[in-house]
Enzyme design. Structure first.
Site, PDB file in Angstrom:
ATOM      1  N   GLU A   9       0.914   6.737  -6.774  1.00  0.00           N
ATOM      2  CA  GLU A   9      -0.166   7.725  -6.879  1.00  0.00           C
ATOM      3  C   GLU A   9       0.403   9.146  -6.896  1.00  0.00           C
ATOM      4  O   GLU A   9      -0.040   9.995  -7.680  1.00  0.00           O
ATOM      5  CB  GLU A   9      -1.126   7.541  -5.703  1.00  0.00           C
ATOM      6  CG  GLU A   9      -2.217   8.585  -5.580  1.00  0.00           C
ATOM      7  CD  GLU A   9      -2.880   8.504  -4.222  1.00  0.00           C
ATOM      8  OE1 GLU A   9      -2.858   9.518  -3.504  1.00  0.00           O
ATOM      9  OE2 GLU A   9      -3.403   7.426  -3.873  1.00  0.00           O
ATOM     10  N   LYS A  20       0.835  -1.208   0.000  1.00  0.00           N
ATOM     11  CA  LYS A  20       0.000   0.000   0.000  1.00  0.00           C
ATOM     12  C   LYS A  20       0.869   1.257   0.000  1.00  0.00           C
ATOM     13  O   LYS A  20       0.529   2.267  -0.634  1.00  0.00           O
ATOM     14  CB  LYS A  20      -0.929  -0.002   1.217  1.00  0.00           C
ATOM     15  CG  LYS A  20      -1.832   1.237   1.326  1.00  0.00           C
ATOM     16  CD  LYS A  20      -2.665   1.469   0.078  1.00  0.00           C
ATOM     17  CE  LYS A  20      -3.830   2.414   0.288  1.00  0.00           C
ATOM     18  NZ  LYS A  20      -3.524   3.693   0.896  1.00  0.00           N
TER      19      LYS A  20
END
Length: 289
Positions: free
Chosen positions: A169, A162
């Site tokens: 991102e 993550k």
């Protein structure tokens, strides 16, 4: 399944509601008494039957640390604690070892999906004991879209994946931001809403983020209602630091992180694009002009 869920904010509330819609029983606790079904963690644990499953969705750092430490004194061997927040993966490795000494199973589950997860599902990246994952898999299957959850590996793996996800991102947001900044600076009077919609039909840069850009430009074509102030959640920093430790080049992610620092001193259009997109996918607060 029945589980306790701690933290009923933007993500936690979506998780609770999606599970309930599918018939799972969820007992929720939040610092805001108006959101809680129980008055304390002790009462929450008392409502569950062994093996208990308790999911923590609170901010990383001290809030997560304190919550897990309190829970460790309330649950028993064989119970499962889940940290679904954006915790540093090295903290998850340590917490798993500490809880394992008590016979408590710990899963670190990276959760992506933001405020859209309730309707379209959450992407779930799980690390920890495989048998604990197997126990909660029916719940994960409910939360995720088709193919949107998986067992990643041992303790820490879920939050590590993550972390890297969020680092990527950062880079993607920065690339879109710089591109739209260049488009709006040109003399052609480019309609950014039109271009973002156009690119989402067959182009190689089409994506969900670009769909969100289309939404943002439709509402506010020049993004005049917000400032180009962009916070960083911590995971971008951790990604860059981990890249340094491992000797892996992460130029784009590092640049994107440093640009966020700069955004707090200026009000550029590119940073307004990132602020708008973060608000679209995660409900992250924005600063208005």
């Amino acid at each position: 399944m029945k589980l306790g869920l701690i933290g009923l904010g933007r993500m936690g509330a979506g998780i609770a509601e999606r599970l309930r819609r599918a018939g799972h029983a969820v007992v929720g606790f939040d610092q805001n008494p108006d959101l809680s079904q129980v008055a304390s963690l002790e009462e929450l644990v008392a409502t569950l039957s062994p093996p208990r499953v308790v999911w923590v969705m609170v901010p990383s750092g001290d809030p997560t640390e304190g919550t897990l430490r309190e829970l460790a004194g309330l649950v028993a061997a064989g119970d499962i604690l889940i940290d679904g927040g954006n915790s540093y993966y090295k903290d998850s490795v340590r917490r798993a070892a500490e809880l394992n000494e008590r016979g408590i199973k710990f899963l670190d589950i990276g959760v992506s999906g933001g405020i859209w997860g309730l309707d379209v599902g959450f992407c779930l990246m799980a690390g920890g004991p495989r048998d604990a994952f197997d126990t909660v898999e029916p719940m994960l299957k409910t939360l995720a879209p088709e193919g949107g959850y998986g067992y990643i590996g041992p303790s820490g793996a879920g939050h590590f994946v993550k972390m890297v996800h969020n680092g990527i991102e950062y880079g993607m947001l920065q690339a879109y931001a710089e591109g739209f900044d260049l488009l709006q600076a040109a003399e052609f009077g480019v309609d950014l809403h039109q271009v973002s919609a156009l690119w989402n039909h067959g182009s190689v840069v089409r994506s969900w983020l670009l769909e969100l850009a289309e939404r943002a430009f439709e509402r506010d074509p020049a993004l005049e209602q917000l400032r180009g102030h962009v916070d960083d959640s911590g995971e971008g920093r951790w990604t860059v630091l981990d890249a340094v430790e491992r000797g892996v080049a992460a130029d784009v992610i590092a640049h994107a992180l440093f640009r966020r620092f700069t955004s707090r001193e200026e009000d550029s259009f590119s940073m307004r694009v990132i602020a708008a997109l973060r608000n679209e996918f995660g409900g992250h607060p924005i600063k208005t002009s």
